[in-house]
Motif scaffolding. Sequence first.
Motif, PDB file in Angstrom:
ATOM      1  N   VAL A  65      79.623 -20.007  26.860  1.00  0.00           N
ATOM      2  CA  VAL A  65      79.826 -19.193  28.057  1.00  0.00           C
ATOM      3  C   VAL A  65      81.267 -18.701  28.039  1.00  0.00           C
ATOM      4  N   THR A  66      81.495 -17.597  28.719  1.00  0.00           N
ATOM      5  CA  THR A  66      82.833 -17.015  28.817  1.00  0.00           C
ATOM      6  C   THR A  66      83.297 -17.087  30.261  1.00  0.00           C
ATOM      7  N   ALA A  67      84.449 -17.701  30.478  1.00  0.00           N
ATOM      8  CA  ALA A  67      84.975 -17.895  31.826  1.00  0.00           C
ATOM      9  C   ALA A  67      85.720 -16.654  32.304  1.00  0.00           C
ATOM     10  N   THR A  68      85.702 -16.441  33.607  1.00  0.00           N
ATOM     11  CA  THR A  68      86.424 -15.334  34.228  1.00  0.00           C
ATOM     12  C   THR A  68      87.908 -15.653  34.297  1.00  0.00           C
ATOM     13  N   ALA A  69      88.736 -14.683  33.962  1.00  0.00           N
ATOM     14  CA  ALA A  69      90.186 -14.885  34.006  1.00  0.00           C
ATOM     15  C   ALA A  69      90.622 -15.275  35.408  1.00  0.00           C
ATOM     16  N   GLY A  70      91.458 -16.308  35.487  1.00  0.00           N
ATOM     17  CA  GLY A  70      91.982 -16.756  36.768  1.00  0.00           C
ATOM     18  C   GLY A  70      91.103 -17.728  37.524  1.00  0.00           C
ATOM     19  N   SER A  71      89.922 -18.038  37.000  1.00  0.00           N
ATOM     20  CA  SER A  71      89.019 -18.963  37.679  1.00  0.00           C
ATOM     21  C   SER A  71      89.404 -20.410  37.381  1.00  0.00           C
ATOM     22  N   TRP A  72      88.909 -21.334  38.189  1.00  0.00           N
ATOM     23  CA  TRP A  72      89.183 -22.750  37.935  1.00  0.00           C
ATOM     24  C   TRP A  72      88.548 -23.193  36.619  1.00  0.00           C
ATOM     25  N   LEU A  73      87.402 -22.600  36.265  1.00  0.00           N
ATOM     26  CA  LEU A  73      86.768 -22.954  34.991  1.00  0.00           C
ATOM     27  C   LEU A  73      87.650 -22.568  33.808  1.00  0.00           C
ATOM     28  N   GLN A  74      88.232 -21.395  33.867  1.00  0.00           N
ATOM     29  CA  GLN A  74      89.117 -20.994  32.783  1.00  0.00           C
ATOM     30  C   GLN A  74      90.314 -21.934  32.686  1.00  0.00           C
ATOM     31  N   ALA A  75      90.850 -22.316  33.842  1.00  0.00           N
ATOM     32  CA  ALA A  75      92.001 -23.216  33.858  1.00  0.00           C
ATOM     33  C   ALA A  75      91.668 -24.570  33.235  1.00  0.00           C
ATOM     34  N   LYS A  76      90.443 -25.050  33.431  1.00  0.00           N
ATOM     35  CA  LYS A  76      90.048 -26.372  32.927  1.00  0.00           C
ATOM     36  C   LYS A  76      89.500 -26.332  31.510  1.00  0.00           C
ATOM     37  N   PHE A  77      88.767 -25.253  31.165  1.00  0.00           N
ATOM     38  CA  PHE A  77      88.017 -25.246  29.911  1.00  0.00           C
ATOM     39  C   PHE A  77      88.409 -24.136  28.940  1.00  0.00           C
ATOM     40  N   GLY A  78      89.253 -23.217  29.369  1.00  0.00           N
ATOM     41  CA  GLY A  78      89.634 -22.118  28.501  1.00  0.00           C
ATOM     42  C   GLY A  78      88.730 -20.911  28.663  1.00  0.00           C
ATOM     43  N   ASP A  79      88.998 -19.881  27.854  1.00  0.00           N
ATOM     44  CA  ASP A  79      88.272 -18.624  27.991  1.00  0.00           C
ATOM     45  C   ASP A  79      86.801 -18.731  27.600  1.00  0.00           C
ATOM     46  N   ARG A  80      86.504 -19.567  26.620  1.00  0.00           N
ATOM     47  CA  ARG A  80      85.152 -19.627  26.057  1.00  0.00           C
ATOM     48  C   ARG A  80      84.863 -21.069  25.635  1.00  0.00           C
TER      49      ARG A  80
END
Length: 237
Positions: A155-170
Amino acid sequence: MAVKIGIASNHWIHPSDRFDTNYIDYIQIDYVDGIRESGGVPFILPLGQPDEAETYIESVDALLLTGGQGVTPILYGAEPIKEVEETDIYRDEFEIALVKAAVKAGKPVLGICRGLQIVNVALGGTLYQDIYTQIGATGKHNQHPTSWEIPTQHVTATAGSWLQAKFGDRFLVNSFHHQAIDQLGADLTTTAVSDDKVIEAFESADGQVFGVQFHPEMMFKTHPEFREVFQHLVDLV
């Protein structure tokens, strides 16, 4: 002070060989362990009537909604198609009431798989009843018979989301679903998508409501980074 996380239960409503019609309310132990290992205290909420939801929410600090049956299509204005499989309107209506009560009280909400879908419906969103027939999904969104703890799709995380902060872009996740979000509910934005553009996560503008389509409770014991999903809920309190 201990953080109390209410976990809405499923209920067994089909006769079984061993227990006949001695039905039970239950929750998979991995959800309980995920909350415990993140510093929260799990409270299992038995399935009740919608008018009891506010009382349940008053007794906890945050709400976790888990996986299970498909969401009843009539609750988001659609007629069921043949691929919808099992639904449980009693559970649906109670959990929708829990979500609304938690949002009204300003308490954090996490939805996992079906839980993400019911949160979306509670906030006025809609669902695809079957992503293969309705939108031509090309990914394998139910990995069975591959073991549940193994991440199998990106999956690809949205920039600036908490998921991106915890898991990275992809990052890799597991997958067990055929329903998915169509139109997002009020105040929700997408925070991750699969390569075939199925919404895999969302969060509210204030960050207090969030959900994932994958199953961190199945993965965090062998892939400890997924405990962060439960930790994020506890930390929001």
